[in-house]
Design an enzyme around this catalytic site. Sequence first.
Site, PDB file in Angstrom:
ATOM      1  CG  ASP A   1     -10.677   0.571   3.830  1.00  0.00           C
ATOM      2  OD1 ASP A   1     -11.725   1.023   2.850  1.00  0.00           O
ATOM      3  OD2 ASP A   1      -9.441   0.112   3.338  1.00  0.00           O
TER       4      ASP A   1
ATOM      5  N   GLY B   1       0.741  -1.158  -0.004  1.00  0.00           N
ATOM      6  CA  GLY B   1      -0.020  -0.054   0.113  1.00  0.00           C
ATOM      7  C   GLY B   1       0.802   1.173   0.063  1.00  0.00           C
ATOM      8  N   GLY B   2       0.306   2.295   0.288  1.00  0.00           N
ATOM      9  CA  GLY B   2       0.959   3.583   0.239  1.00  0.00           C
ATOM     10  C   GLY B   2       2.030   3.626   1.167  1.00  0.00           C
TER      11      GLY B   2
ATOM     12  CB  VAL C   1       1.867  -7.197   2.899  1.00  0.00           C
ATOM     13  CG1 VAL C   1       1.622  -8.782   3.691  1.00  0.00           C
ATOM     14  CG2 VAL C   1       1.081  -6.478   3.435  1.00  0.00           C
TER      15      VAL C   1
ATOM     16  CE  LYS D   1      -1.003  -4.130   6.276  1.00  0.00           C
ATOM     17  NZ  LYS D   1      -2.151  -3.600   6.510  1.00  0.00           N
TER      18      LYS D   1
END
Length: 925
Positions: free
Chosen positions: A172, A56-57, A61, A76
């Site tokens: 989310d 992700g940003g 992972v 992560k």
Amino acid sequence: MSDDATEHDVPATDVTKREGHASERTPTGQRNPPPMYLDRGDPIGRYVVLDRLGEGGMGVVYSAFDPELDRKVAIKLLQGKTGGSTSMGDQAWLLREAQALARLAHPNVVNVHDVGTLPGDRVFVAMELVDGLTLRKWVKSEARSWRDVLPVMIAAGQGLAAAHAAGLVHRDVKPDNVLVGNDGRVRVMDFGLAKVSHDPDSGPVPRTSASELSIDARSPLAESLTVAGTVVGTPAYMAPELYDGNAADAASDQFSFGVMLFEALYRTRPFTKEQLMPPRAEVPKPKQVDAGNVPAKLQRIVLRALSIDPAQRFPSMATLLAELGVDPNAGRRRILIGTGVLALAGAGVAAVLLLTPPSLEPCQGIDQRLAGVWDAGVKKKISAAFSATKKPYATQAFAALERSFDGYAKEWVATSTESCRATRVRRDQTEDVLSLRQSCLDQRLDELRAVTQLLAESDGGIVDKAEKIGGQLEPLASCSNVAVLRAPGVPTAAQRPKLAVINKHIADAKANMIIGRYLPTLVGAQKALDLAKQVGLESAVAEAELVRGAGMISTGNAAEAVSAYQNASWAALRGKRDDLAAAAAYMSAMITSDVLGNPTEAQIFVDLGDAAAARAGLSSVLEQKRHTVAGLVAAKRGDNEAAVAAHEKALAAAQRIAGPDDAAVWGDEVMLATTLLKAQLYTRAVKHFEHAMSVREKIVGSDHADIAVMLTMAGVAYSHLGERGKAKAAYDRALAIREKAYGKRNPLLITTLNNYADLLRMQEDWPAAQAMIDRAMDIAKIAPGPDHPLSHTVATSHAEIVGGSGKIVEARKLFDELLARERRLSSETLPITLAARAELELRQRAWADAAMFAEQAIAAFERAGGMENSELVAPLVTLAKARIGAGDRAVAKPLVERALAIGTKAGKTPTELKPARDVLATLPP
């Protein structure tokens, strides 16, 4: 997480991919630099990197290996601040957030194993690595009915509810962040936007929109899109109040869950992003959709969760889940439903439903499902049918059946209740696993229903074996083996209705098999088999072939039965049902050995069954079956020691299942006693025969045909132990029972007549012995015929009686004719006949002939059962006597010593070894 769940779903929809790496624009418009990737073998704390799964940003992972606990994990790796600041404040805040996630231990949340820090203001979170599909991919993988969707969504909701209870808001919630594992467990994952709404130790965390936005802007746990520079989340699933700048909370998570549930049920989202974002000219309404088969009540629940006004939603996720847990089609009833194999319950009702009145606590009232299956009305009908047969033991037979079925029904209720409580009360079992187990239990209930319906039409034959019927019902313990239940996979939507029909055919066929109606058994099994092949369900093919095999052997078609069982084994292996493969292989072995007379080939199937059982997890039922069959195969090849050991284990397994004095165990004890009898271990055999008879008589009374079977065999042991009065009483009683039940010319009398004649021979009552054996031979000529081993046994007894009465020439002729026939047929009785012929020559002092036949008998017993076969003791002693008679005493001693060694190792008692010791006493030291 899994490769499938992370490579594209962490969160690929929420990042912009550019030149091989992800970047994300911060609320200030700055773009974070791409992360520095780790290579395979690089350390993260104590973990070793294996592969990069996704990014992700602000986080990447990896899959990694934990050398301390010897397992794979997902890690992560989070960056605290643009540019990699070493600010301890940022790192401490990240660590607090990660530790909050680690506190959340729940079956429906991806488990956090460990958190830690690294140089450069980085934090890592080590999580369980899970194989499976995201909810989005699971829904798209095949047609899913609302019954399929609901338990998965309930499980995901339970994960969210647990997070809320721990003070965490996910923020989310979307299908990409729900994982449907290959192990059947549903997990909410990627709490990347999660915030702590309260600390369990210090109370509520101050909540303001501004403070949250500040945290969101700098938190590497926030990996979703930033909307208008202020709001985080995935727009299509975000609650409208978040667009207005309000704080995220459990109610906004509930709205996102509602969007996710709506999409899973109707394959479309309820709102467009533009409908939810301000400015709104009017309150948006969900799309009008074709509801299909989705119940109206379920639609109302979904729409309430999607209320634009948070106050109109459910008070909590727990309240929402409680509503989802109520059968939408039955208003005031609870429902247990899932994605497992659906079985038919009654007239077209989905058998996986577990209904209880809402006024009761969860999982109470399950016993109500026995109505019409096994209740007072059903019992009354069956009892009347039994009485109508006028059998003298009909009342006792029904009482035994009632006890057996009461126990089975009680176990069914207890198992169903415990499975329900594991999910509904303790929350340590997922909805999916509950569904699998309950589907299996519902199949068992269908089979019980089919049997009780047939029992209401009982005839005399059913009454004879009434109390055994309960033991033939499928064990309920198999419904707790989740790995086995899950192995075949979930049937497709197209297969599911046909599977229900297949299961109905199988249930009816099993019921007819248990009752003894073999033609309907074969017809039903064939219908199930044809349909299972048509739809390509290998596990159903295996079940149908298993029932067909049982029908074939019951109608005397052994070769076709073996073929059916072998087909069942291969189909079960293809369908990943190792439990069925093992059961079918063991049955193949038993028939191949006992009926077709090929123990060598049978051993191959024993080994196949062992391999499949080991992979399935050797249940008590499979263990008992395995030892039973292994003992029969060993006995057939003459290895009495192995046969006794196996049948001792089979009895022990049966006793562990039902208890030492349970009615269901007597058959296993008789089997062991019979094996001990064949091994000439008479004292031990008597002990087990007597105990089995006492258990059996309590159930069926003293005049049942099974008592005659045990009396007949116990009489042999009494005879060889010198207790001839007991033997005579046993034979008299056995004959009386059998003649009363079957008449005086039934083949079932042959064994009793033969053994009685043998006793009379030992007592030298030649006329009575001759009359008894003549009667046995007269019946045997009709059935089973001259080539059957039982007829050979009778012929041997006849020759012994003729010789004992002084007609030596005639006796030798009878023996010679019998030996020629046995050699031609490779009869299993050949060693016994040779030993009897040696005894005849020994009594005539024909030392050379006695030695010759004794040596042939010894060689035959060794070929059949090995060098330590317990049946060698008698012919070894006979050979020693023949050598002594011929004056060769030096050769006799080692023969007797070998006989004593074999007998002692086999467990023969001093009484049983007395003939050998008497001979040894006559020899010089």
